[in-house]
Design an enzyme around this catalytic site. Structure first.
Site, PDB file in Angstrom:
ATOM      1  CG  ASP A 119       0.303  -9.829   5.936  1.00  0.00           C
ATOM      2  OD1 ASP A 119       0.087 -10.542   6.882  1.00  0.00           O
ATOM      3  OD2 ASP A 119       0.630  -8.789   6.067  1.00  0.00           O
ATOM      4  CG  HIS A 171       8.590  -5.699   5.431  1.00  0.00           C
ATOM      5  ND1 HIS A 171       9.306  -5.014   6.310  1.00  0.00           N
ATOM      6  CD2 HIS A 171       7.560  -6.090   6.041  1.00  0.00           C
ATOM      7  CE1 HIS A 171       9.051  -4.994   7.717  1.00  0.00           C
ATOM      8  NE2 HIS A 171       7.892  -5.882   7.507  1.00  0.00           N
ATOM      9  CG  HIS A 230       0.158  -2.871  10.366  1.00  0.00           C
ATOM     10  ND1 HIS A 230       1.281  -3.999  10.234  1.00  0.00           N
ATOM     11  CD2 HIS A 230       0.197  -2.466  11.631  1.00  0.00           C
ATOM     12  CE1 HIS A 230       1.647  -4.041  11.665  1.00  0.00           C
ATOM     13  NE2 HIS A 230       1.104  -2.964  12.296  1.00  0.00           N
TER      14      HIS A 230
HETATM   15  N1  COA Z   1       3.023  -3.650  -4.884  1.00  0.00           N
HETATM   16  C1  COA Z   1       3.102  -2.509  -5.625  1.00  0.00           C
HETATM   17  N2  COA Z   1       4.298  -1.675  -5.559  1.00  0.00           N
HETATM   18  C2  COA Z   1       5.099  -1.670  -4.474  1.00  0.00           C
HETATM   19  C3  COA Z   1       4.599  -2.595  -3.314  1.00  0.00           C
HETATM   20  C4  COA Z   1       3.518  -3.333  -3.661  1.00  0.00           C
HETATM   21  N3  COA Z   1       3.150  -4.356  -2.618  1.00  0.00           N
HETATM   22  N4  COA Z   1       5.616  -2.200  -2.314  1.00  0.00           N
HETATM   23  C5  COA Z   1       6.280  -1.217  -2.629  1.00  0.00           C
HETATM   24  N5  COA Z   1       5.948  -1.036  -4.044  1.00  0.00           N
HETATM   25  C6  COA Z   1       6.436  -0.096  -4.951  1.00  0.00           C
HETATM   26  C7  COA Z   1       6.256   1.485  -4.054  1.00  0.00           C
HETATM   27  O1  COA Z   1       5.123   1.987  -4.619  1.00  0.00           O
HETATM   28  C8  COA Z   1       7.301   2.282  -4.574  1.00  0.00           C
HETATM   29  O2  COA Z   1       7.248   2.876  -5.774  1.00  0.00           O
HETATM   30  P1  COA Z   1       7.705   4.031  -6.471  1.00  0.00           P
HETATM   31  O3  COA Z   1       9.127   4.210  -6.207  1.00  0.00           O
HETATM   32  O4  COA Z   1       7.420   4.274  -7.849  1.00  0.00           O
HETATM   33  O5  COA Z   1       6.898   4.997  -5.926  1.00  0.00           O
HETATM   34  C9  COA Z   1       8.483   1.276  -4.614  1.00  0.00           C
HETATM   35  O6  COA Z   1       7.885  -0.045  -4.619  1.00  0.00           O
HETATM   36  C10 COA Z   1       9.338   1.353  -3.424  1.00  0.00           C
HETATM   37  O7  COA Z   1       8.630   1.064  -2.058  1.00  0.00           O
HETATM   38  P2  COA Z   1       9.253   1.439  -0.730  1.00  0.00           P
HETATM   39  O8  COA Z   1       9.310   2.755  -0.511  1.00  0.00           O
HETATM   40  O9  COA Z   1      10.233   0.727  -0.557  1.00  0.00           O
HETATM   41  O10 COA Z   1       7.834   0.767   0.101  1.00  0.00           O
HETATM   42  P3  COA Z   1       7.526   1.460   1.393  1.00  0.00           P
HETATM   43  O11 COA Z   1       8.544   1.125   2.460  1.00  0.00           O
HETATM   44  O12 COA Z   1       6.883   2.933   1.274  1.00  0.00           O
HETATM   45  O13 COA Z   1       6.129   0.554   1.978  1.00  0.00           O
HETATM   46  C11 COA Z   1       4.714  -1.184   2.408  1.00  0.00           C
HETATM   47  C12 COA Z   1       6.216  -0.545   2.508  1.00  0.00           C
HETATM   48  C13 COA Z   1       4.595  -2.369   3.201  1.00  0.00           C
HETATM   49  C14 COA Z   1       3.683  -0.227   2.979  1.00  0.00           C
HETATM   50  C15 COA Z   1       4.531  -1.504   0.936  1.00  0.00           C
HETATM   51  O14 COA Z   1       5.086  -2.330   0.271  1.00  0.00           O
HETATM   52  C16 COA Z   1       2.866  -1.692   0.826  1.00  0.00           C
HETATM   53  O15 COA Z   1       1.931  -1.269   0.828  1.00  0.00           O
HETATM   54  N6  COA Z   1       2.831  -3.266   0.468  1.00  0.00           N
HETATM   55  C17 COA Z   1       1.375  -3.752   0.318  1.00  0.00           C
HETATM   56  C18 COA Z   1       0.641  -4.106   1.719  1.00  0.00           C
HETATM   57  C19 COA Z   1       1.395  -5.077   2.625  1.00  0.00           C
HETATM   58  O16 COA Z   1       1.448  -6.079   2.044  1.00  0.00           O
HETATM   59  N7  COA Z   1       1.473  -4.916   3.930  1.00  0.00           N
HETATM   60  C20 COA Z   1       1.797  -5.784   4.743  1.00  0.00           C
HETATM   61  C21 COA Z   1       3.260  -5.308   5.366  1.00  0.00           C
HETATM   62  S1  COA Z   1       3.998  -6.466   6.295  1.00  0.00           S
END
Ligand code: COA
Length: 379
Positions: free
Chosen positions: A320, A264, A225
């Site tokens: 971010d 996201h 987050h």
């Molecule tokens: N880096 C690499 N892979 C990523 C990713 C990232 N930042 N964000 C998503 N993915 C991958 C997931 O691992 C998933 O892979 P899979 O299908 O092989 O399991 C795929 O993309 C789909 O992801 P999704 O389910 O749409 O993401 P989510 O809704 O579960 O997660 C976050 C959203 C924000 C938690 C996630 O994108 C993340 O952890 N980002 C990094 C942390 C971050 O920047 N947080 C700030 C948010 S404002």
């Protein structure tokens, strides 16, 4: 078969009139206004007023609001001592959490009596959190408390408390002031994100506002987050050279590791706040223009392109990603990036606490049991 919504993904938990996130159009509205319009045309104080009251202030209302905020900026000696006595190697979010928990002990109302009480606490927190963050930054440098100033706006006063007004201070660089103010507006509110929802859950049990904010700070600290802006800069420093950025991202993806600052839960076609923050970051970097700022801009572009081109779902940056290097260029220490986020998000959190309080229903989802079948102790 019960349908499980892991992480509550896709669940609509309640109505809100505070902000609207539209992933289809990549848009974010605060009380109906597009956030990029607010970032271009308004001060952070005006946006705080809008989030709390539902309308932008008139000139007279704004002047009165600023006066109320100025009056609350100072910390009393006991709160200064609380901050000064915390370990210097603990995370700044822990200091903030502890200081706000302490401020809450002054409140003689143990439970929220009415929403005006929440509004008073909200103003107090908007005014005092920057003073706490500035003090924490300074004490780690071996420096003491600097009193807030009443002649400065929100951003300028904060920069004054952290950096003073010497020739190298960001306070004397209009580009830094503008970029910081924009980041505050963009970070202010984002509907039912994890920390805001935490604040609403705590409020829904009819607990108090201080507890709701302390809980929200705990949720925001996490690297999935708010903590992502810190992780972004740690990663950029670890990569070091823009020429290594592409391979670094590819290696991360190959190992199925997350690249912080990308993706996201709601936006799947791009975070609506990124274009404004990216432009502000690049303008800031151009104004500072030296070898290191060029490095962050080049790395930013290479990482964004690599993530987009090498993921099946075309993962894009979230807010971010540009905010991290922007704060770094301004001179903030990395562990303070998330407390800067708190300085802004306190407005959204408290707007949601008021909304939850005024139309409350205890938040209590169900779960589907998958443990051992019923069994019994031997007689
Ligand atoms: N880096 C690499 N892979 C990523 C990713 C990232 N930042 N964000 C998503 N993915 C991958 C997931 O691992 C998933 O892979 P899979 O299908 O092989 O399991 C795929 O993309 C789909 O992801 P999704 O389910 O749409 O993401 P989510 O809704 O579960 O997660 C976050 C959203 C924000 C938690 C996630 O994108 C993340 O952890 N980002 C990094 C942390 C971050 O920047 N947080 C700030 C948010 S404002």
């Amino acid at each position: 078969m019960t349908e499980i919504h892991k992480g509550l993904a896709g669940v609509v938990a309640d109505y809100t009139a505070i902000s609207k996130v539209n992933p289809e159009t990549n848009s974010l509205l605060y009380r109906g206004y597009p956030v990029h319009e607010l970032a271009e045309n308004c001060s952070f104080e005006e946006v705080a007023y809008l989030l709390w009251k539902g309308e932008l202030p008139t000139a007279e209302e704004l002047a009165q609001f600023k006066q109320e905020c100025w009056n609350g900026r100072e910390l009393d000696q006991k709160t200064i001592d609380v901050v000064m006595n915390m370990p210097v190697d603990c995370h700044p979010m822990d200091v903030l959490r502890g200081a706000i928990a302490f401020l809450g002990t002054y409140d003689t109302e143990h439970f929220t009596p009415d929403s005006d009480h929440i509004r008073r606490i909200a103003r107090q927190l908007l005014s005092k959190i920057p003073t706490i963050v500035a003090l924490d930054i300074r004490r780690r440098r071996g420096e003491g408390y600097v009193s807030p100033r009443k002649d400065l706006g929100f951003t300028e006063n904060f920069l004054w408390m952290v950096f003073g007004d010497g020739p190298d201070s960001p306070l004397n660089r209009p580009g830094d002031v503008e970029c910081f103010e924009k980041s505050m507006i963009l970070y202010a509110e984002h509907s039912f994100n994890a920390s805001t929802f935490t604040a609403r859950v705590i409020t829904s049990s009819m607990s108090d506002t201080w507890s709701a904010i302390v809980g929200a700070i705990g949720a925001l600290k996490g690297p999935l987050h708010g903590g992502a802006n810190e992780a972004v800069m740690h990663n950029m420093l670890a990569i070091g050279d823009p020429d290594k950025a592409e391979q670094w991202c590819k290696d991360k993806l190959a190992r199925k590791e997350l690249v912080m600052g990308f993706g996201h839960r709601v936006y799947k076609k791009g975070d609506s706040r990124v274009p404004t923050m990216e432009a502000a970051f690049k303008k800031l970097a151009a104004e500072h223009s030296d070898e290191s700022t060029d490095t962050w801009v080049k790395m930013y572009d290479i990482m964004a392109e690599t993530m987009y081109e090498n993921t099946s779902i075309k993962i894009r940056p979230n807010l971010d990603f540009p905010a991290g290097p922007a704060y770094y260029i301004m001179g903030f220490d990395i562990p303070f990036f998330t407390p800067l986020f708190v300085m802004a998000r306190i407005t959204g959190w408290t707007a949601h606490i008021i909304e939850q309080f005024e139309n409350n229903s205890l938040i209590r989802p169900l779960s589907s049991y998958n443990g051992p079948a019923e069994r019994h102790l031997k007689a």
